[in-house]
Write a protein that holds these residues in place. Structure first.
Motif, PDB file in Angstrom:
ATOM      1  N   SER B  66       0.868  -1.079  -0.016  1.00  0.00           N
ATOM      2  CA  SER B  66       0.019  -0.128  -0.184  1.00  0.00           C
ATOM      3  C   SER B  66       0.813   1.242   0.196  1.00  0.00           C
ATOM      4  CB  SER B  66      -0.814   0.119   1.115  1.00  0.00           C
ATOM      5  OG  SER B  66      -1.696  -1.103   1.310  1.00  0.00           O
ATOM      6  N   CYS B  67       2.096   1.151   0.741  1.00  0.00           N
ATOM      7  CA  CYS B  67       2.952   2.533   0.718  1.00  0.00           C
ATOM      8  C   CYS B  67       4.042   2.125  -0.144  1.00  0.00           C
ATOM      9  CB  CYS B  67       3.282   2.597   2.187  1.00  0.00           C
ATOM     10  SG  CYS B  67       2.184   3.223   3.308  1.00  0.00           S
ATOM     11  N   HIS B  68       4.244   1.055  -0.642  1.00  0.00           N
ATOM     12  CA  HIS B  68       5.378   0.726  -1.584  1.00  0.00           C
ATOM     13  C   HIS B  68       4.603   0.259  -2.829  1.00  0.00           C
ATOM     14  CE1 HIS B  68       8.192   1.531   1.726  1.00  0.00           C
ATOM     15  NE2 HIS B  68       7.581   0.567   2.452  1.00  0.00           N
ATOM     16  N   ARG B  69       4.161   1.055  -3.929  1.00  0.00           N
ATOM     17  CA  ARG B  69       3.583   0.560  -4.893  1.00  0.00           C
ATOM     18  C   ARG B  69       4.465   0.340  -6.099  1.00  0.00           C
ATOM     19  NH1 ARG B  69      -0.703   5.319  -5.170  1.00  0.00           N
ATOM     20  NH2 ARG B  69      -0.851   4.676  -7.252  1.00  0.00           N
ATOM     21  N   GLN B  70       4.479  -0.788  -6.575  1.00  0.00           N
ATOM     22  CA  GLN B  70       5.399  -1.006  -7.791  1.00  0.00           C
ATOM     23  C   GLN B  70       5.484   0.030  -8.828  1.00  0.00           C
ATOM     24  OE1 GLN B  70       4.481  -4.622  -9.801  1.00  0.00           O
ATOM     25  NE2 GLN B  70       6.453  -4.588 -10.860  1.00  0.00           N
ATOM     26  N   GLU B  71       4.005   0.390  -9.341  1.00  0.00           N
ATOM     27  CA  GLU B  71       4.100   1.436 -10.553  1.00  0.00           C
ATOM     28  C   GLU B  71       4.546   2.683 -10.125  1.00  0.00           C
ATOM     29  OE1 GLU B  71       1.600   0.318  -8.432  1.00  0.00           O
ATOM     30  OE2 GLU B  71       0.041   1.878  -8.284  1.00  0.00           O
ATOM     31  N   LEU B  72       4.864   3.035  -8.806  1.00  0.00           N
ATOM     32  CA  LEU B  72       5.658   4.144  -8.344  1.00  0.00           C
ATOM     33  C   LEU B  72       7.000   3.919  -7.668  1.00  0.00           C
ATOM     34  CD1 LEU B  72       2.607   6.016  -6.571  1.00  0.00           C
ATOM     35  CD2 LEU B  72       3.867   6.714  -8.735  1.00  0.00           C
ATOM     36  N   ALA B  73       7.860   2.910  -8.205  1.00  0.00           N
ATOM     37  CA  ALA B  73       9.141   2.677  -7.729  1.00  0.00           C
ATOM     38  C   ALA B  73       8.807   2.114  -6.361  1.00  0.00           C
ATOM     39  CB  ALA B  73      10.146   3.697  -8.177  1.00  0.00           C
ATOM     40  N   PHE B  74       7.858   1.562  -5.868  1.00  0.00           N
ATOM     41  CA  PHE B  74       7.732   1.041  -4.529  1.00  0.00           C
ATOM     42  C   PHE B  74       7.720   2.356  -3.481  1.00  0.00           C
ATOM     43  CE2 PHE B  74       8.828  -2.524  -6.929  1.00  0.00           C
ATOM     44  CZ  PHE B  74       8.130  -3.390  -6.657  1.00  0.00           C
ATOM     45  N   SER B 183      16.717  -2.873  -9.446  1.00  0.00           N
ATOM     46  CA  SER B 183      16.448  -2.013 -10.606  1.00  0.00           C
ATOM     47  C   SER B 183      17.848  -1.572 -11.274  1.00  0.00           C
ATOM     48  CB  SER B 183      15.770  -0.558 -10.034  1.00  0.00           C
ATOM     49  OG  SER B 183      15.898   0.270 -11.248  1.00  0.00           O
ATOM     50  N   ALA B 184      17.948  -2.009 -12.563  1.00  0.00           N
ATOM     51  CA  ALA B 184      19.164  -1.905 -13.231  1.00  0.00           C
ATOM     52  C   ALA B 184      18.877  -1.552 -14.768  1.00  0.00           C
ATOM     53  CB  ALA B 184      20.176  -2.998 -12.940  1.00  0.00           C
ATOM     54  N   ARG B 185      17.763  -1.137 -15.286  1.00  0.00           N
ATOM     55  CA  ARG B 185      17.501  -0.988 -16.692  1.00  0.00           C
ATOM     56  C   ARG B 185      17.060   0.054 -17.057  1.00  0.00           C
ATOM     57  NH1 ARG B 185      13.794  -6.455 -16.129  1.00  0.00           N
ATOM     58  NH2 ARG B 185      13.337  -5.176 -14.117  1.00  0.00           N
ATOM     59  N   SER B 186      17.630   1.208 -16.262  1.00  0.00           N
ATOM     60  CA  SER B 186      17.185   2.555 -16.975  1.00  0.00           C
ATOM     61  C   SER B 186      17.898   3.007 -18.082  1.00  0.00           C
ATOM     62  CB  SER B 186      17.521   3.456 -15.876  1.00  0.00           C
ATOM     63  OG  SER B 186      18.989   3.613 -15.624  1.00  0.00           O
ATOM     64  N   PRO B 187      17.698   4.165 -18.814  1.00  0.00           N
ATOM     65  CA  PRO B 187      18.482   4.514 -20.000  1.00  0.00           C
ATOM     66  C   PRO B 187      19.941   4.586 -19.454  1.00  0.00           C
ATOM     67  CG  PRO B 187      16.190   5.520 -19.928  1.00  0.00           C
ATOM     68  CD  PRO B 187      16.306   4.927 -18.826  1.00  0.00           C
ATOM     69  N   TYR B 188      20.160   5.194 -18.322  1.00  0.00           N
ATOM     70  CA  TYR B 188      21.387   5.530 -17.844  1.00  0.00           C
ATOM     71  C   TYR B 188      22.220   4.204 -17.772  1.00  0.00           C
ATOM     72  CZ  TYR B 188      25.354   6.818 -14.967  1.00  0.00           C
ATOM     73  OH  TYR B 188      26.675   7.157 -14.653  1.00  0.00           O
ATOM     74  N   ILE B 315      10.890  -2.141 -14.254  1.00  0.00           N
ATOM     75  CA  ILE B 315      10.597  -2.547 -13.023  1.00  0.00           C
ATOM     76  C   ILE B 315       9.402  -2.193 -12.566  1.00  0.00           C
ATOM     77  CG2 ILE B 315      11.407  -0.645 -11.500  1.00  0.00           C
ATOM     78  CD1 ILE B 315      12.786  -2.678  -9.982  1.00  0.00           C
ATOM     79  N   LEU B 316       8.796  -1.406 -13.087  1.00  0.00           N
ATOM     80  CA  LEU B 316       7.359  -0.967 -12.847  1.00  0.00           C
ATOM     81  C   LEU B 316       6.212  -1.744 -13.153  1.00  0.00           C
ATOM     82  CD1 LEU B 316       7.457   3.030 -13.858  1.00  0.00           C
ATOM     83  CD2 LEU B 316       8.493   2.033 -11.720  1.00  0.00           C
ATOM     84  N   HIS B 317       6.720  -2.772 -14.089  1.00  0.00           N
ATOM     85  CA  HIS B 317       5.863  -3.688 -14.514  1.00  0.00           C
ATOM     86  C   HIS B 317       6.435  -5.207 -14.605  1.00  0.00           C
ATOM     87  CE1 HIS B 317       3.876   0.019 -15.965  1.00  0.00           C
ATOM     88  NE2 HIS B 317       5.007   0.136 -16.758  1.00  0.00           N
ATOM     89  N   ASP B 318       7.305  -5.354 -14.029  1.00  0.00           N
ATOM     90  CA  ASP B 318       8.178  -6.420 -13.836  1.00  0.00           C
ATOM     91  C   ASP B 318       7.262  -7.518 -13.025  1.00  0.00           C
ATOM     92  OD1 ASP B 318       9.872  -8.908 -13.185  1.00  0.00           O
ATOM     93  OD2 ASP B 318      11.424  -7.481 -13.515  1.00  0.00           O
ATOM     94  N   PRO B 319       6.793  -8.693 -13.854  1.00  0.00           N
ATOM     95  CA  PRO B 319       5.886  -9.617 -13.108  1.00  0.00           C
ATOM     96  C   PRO B 319       6.665 -10.340 -11.895  1.00  0.00           C
ATOM     97  CG  PRO B 319       6.469 -10.453 -15.021  1.00  0.00           C
ATOM     98  CD  PRO B 319       7.075  -9.067 -15.192  1.00  0.00           C
ATOM     99  N   ARG B 320       8.046 -10.390 -11.605  1.00  0.00           N
ATOM    100  CA  ARG B 320       8.482 -11.016 -10.536  1.00  0.00           C
ATOM    101  C   ARG B 320       8.250 -10.109  -9.448  1.00  0.00           C
ATOM    102  NH1 ARG B 320      14.494 -10.753 -11.987  1.00  0.00           N
ATOM    103  NH2 ARG B 320      13.875  -8.380 -12.862  1.00  0.00           N
ATOM    104  N   PHE B 321       7.858  -8.943  -9.528  1.00  0.00           N
ATOM    105  CA  PHE B 321       7.688  -7.986  -8.196  1.00  0.00           C
ATOM    106  C   PHE B 321       6.244  -7.412  -7.967  1.00  0.00           C
ATOM    107  CE2 PHE B 321      11.823  -6.701  -9.980  1.00  0.00           C
ATOM    108  CZ  PHE B 321      12.590  -7.700  -9.527  1.00  0.00           C
TER     109      PHE B 321
END
Lengths: 165, 331
Positions: B66-74, B183-188, B315-321
């Motif tokens: 509830s406080c760590h929402r996947q779609e908001l980077a937890f 999280s390691a898949r950013s454009p950076y 990571i916002l949609h990764d089914p593992r999380f």
């Protein structure tokens, strides 16, 4: 301890992998007491003998920096090294300055192969590739340091300061 | 004999069946688990179910998620978190992204260093109430014991225990799941670690140089592959109007985790930059690194472009999380 340059090793770690570099033209000025002032370009540095210093990253891999030993660059600028480094010349230091204003000092005795023999490179490559962005185009890499604070990034200038006149 | 030797060699090389397989890019060290809680697939699976289970709150209204929402980077888009009974927390929900690399947890408690221990705070804390469970979680444990799925999952996660449904094992499982949120898949990351020079904009590249420059020194608080100084276990007063020390959180996915600072006082990254540009309170109590600097509008835009390049949308949609129950319902 508050934040300080101790965090540089982390920055070194950040550079572990293969980033495609955006090569920039290097220019390193060497000046100060007892020198024949000179400016070295990328091509000048490329023509000098290179050595390698390896840094261990946080994931356990090693990054190899290639560059010219700092003492060799000072010698090229006329600073006595080896048998010539004696007397008041030992009371001198090198001030290394970066493009972003960061500065660090090294004593000549620390650098000289006959005294401290510190393995410090003016690096122009990392794993064989030009240094990128905030790293380069030139940087110091101080082999053996536990922290990276002395490994000045974006190196632009070396100035020799004679303390004992 | 030769076949036996090959089989023996294979046993040596192959990981144990339940050993969790980290999928880490170069530059990312393998996260460490406590000696008494080695990570396993079964623990991660159990922890994921628990993380999303609202029965972990006193009124069945909230879960960890509830406080760590996947779609908001937890995180939860709130300046200050709100518990299941409506009590407001003094601080905002911290992102759980790459929390496995954090030697120190929470905004202000330098002693909190264990994810297993930290999980107890939202469950049982009273000031403020977060999930509001009863003192020893006995009701929750009874509920889990009577569930159709949990007894089997606990047994699989803790196979050597006769009665594995315990509070200790519950926190071990949740902590194990949290450690996997990498999280390691950013454009950076694509630019920096994979050599894709076109992954980030030229503005972001200029911003990166500013970030790592001496005058701004952002990297001193937010350095390293996780942009949070993973070797640092100290708090710092970053010059906010009310003095106080807090942790420098990871900047990964920072564009998704507004509002900012420990209590969400700044709505935008631009406001955060303005705070640091101005130099904070200019008193002796704040960290000497907070000293202000010149920052043109162009530089400011470059810095924000760099910070935005740290957003890992996968990571916002990764089914593992994600919530395993929703996932099961969708299939």
């Amino acid at each position: 301890m508050s934040y300080n340059r101790l965090l540089i090793p982390v920055v070194l770690c950040l550079t572990a992998a293969a980033q495609t570099p955006t090569p920039a033209t290097a220019s390193l000025s060497v000046s100060g007491d007892g020198t024949s002032a000179l400016t070295l370009t990328s091509a000048d540095l490329a023509g000098l003998p290179h050595e390698t210093v390896s840094i261990e990253e946080q994931d356990g891999t090693k990054t190899a920096y290639q560059g010219v030993p700092l003492h060799a660059i000072l010698a090229k600028a006329g600073i006595p090294m080896g048998h010539g480094l004696r007397g008041k010349a030992l009371a001198a230091y090198v001030l290394a300055s970066a493009k972003d204003g960061y500065q660090m000092i090294f004593s000549l005795g620390e650098l000289d192969p006959d005294f401290g023999n510190a393995h410090i490179l003016v690096a122009d490559k990392r794993n064989g590739e030009p240094l990128f962005g905030y790293q380069g185009p030139l940087r110091l890499v101080v082999g053996g340091d536990k922290h990276g604070a002395r490994s000045v990034r974006m190196l632009e200038k070396l100035e020799v300061v004679q303390v004992r006149k | 004999m030769r076949l036996l030797a090959i089989l023996f060699a294979a046993v040596l090389v192959l990981p144990a069946a339940d050993e969790y397989q980290w999928d880490l890019p170069k530059g990312f060290p393998k996260p460490q688990s406590p000696a008494d809680n080695p990570i396993s697939d079964a623990k991660v699976r159990l922890g994921r179910y628990l993380f999303y289970d609202q029965r972990l709150s006193v009124n069945g209204q909230q879960s960890c998620a509830s406080c760590h929402r996947q779609e908001l980077a937890f995180t939860d888009a709130k300046g200050r978190a709100v518990g299941t009974t409506g009590e407001q927390h003094p601080h905002g929900s911290m992102s759980l992204v790459n929390v496995a690399y954090s030697p120190m947890l929470t905004w202000t408690n330098p002693q909190m260093r264990s994810l297993e221990e930290q999980a107890l705070v939202p469950m049982f804390g009273r000031q403020p109430v977060e999930l509001g469970l009863d003192a020893r979680g006995e009701k929750l444990l009874r509920t889990l014991s009577a569930d159709t799925s949990y007894p089997g999952m606990f047994q699989a996660a803790f196979p050597d225990e006769a009665s594995p449904i315990t509070l200790t094992n519950l926190t071990k499982a949740i902590a194990s799941f949290e450690r996997t949120i990498i999280s390691a898949r950013s454009p950076y990351d694509r630019y920096h670690y994979l050599g894709d020079n076109s992954a980030v904009s030229e503005a972001a590249k200029r911003g990166e140089i500013l970030f790592f420059s001496e005058p701004l020194s952002c990297f001193r608080g937010h350095g390293g592959f996780n942009f949070s100084n993973t070797n640092q276990v100290e708090l710092h007063d970053n010059g906010l109007s009310d003095p106080g020390k807090s942790k420098a959180p990871t900047l990964r996915n920072i564009a998704l985790t507004a509002p900012y600072m420990r209590d969400g006082r700044f709505a935008t990254l631009d406001a955060v930059l303005e705070h640091y540009r101005s130099g904070g309170r200019h008193d002796a109590a704040q960290d000497p690194l907070i000293r202000g600097f010149a920052l043109s509008a162009h530089d400011r835009a470059d810095l924000i472009a760099f910070l935005e390049s740290l957003t890992d949308r996968e990571i916002l949609h990764d089914p593992r999380f994600s919530d395993p129950r929703k996932q099961a319902a969708e299939h």
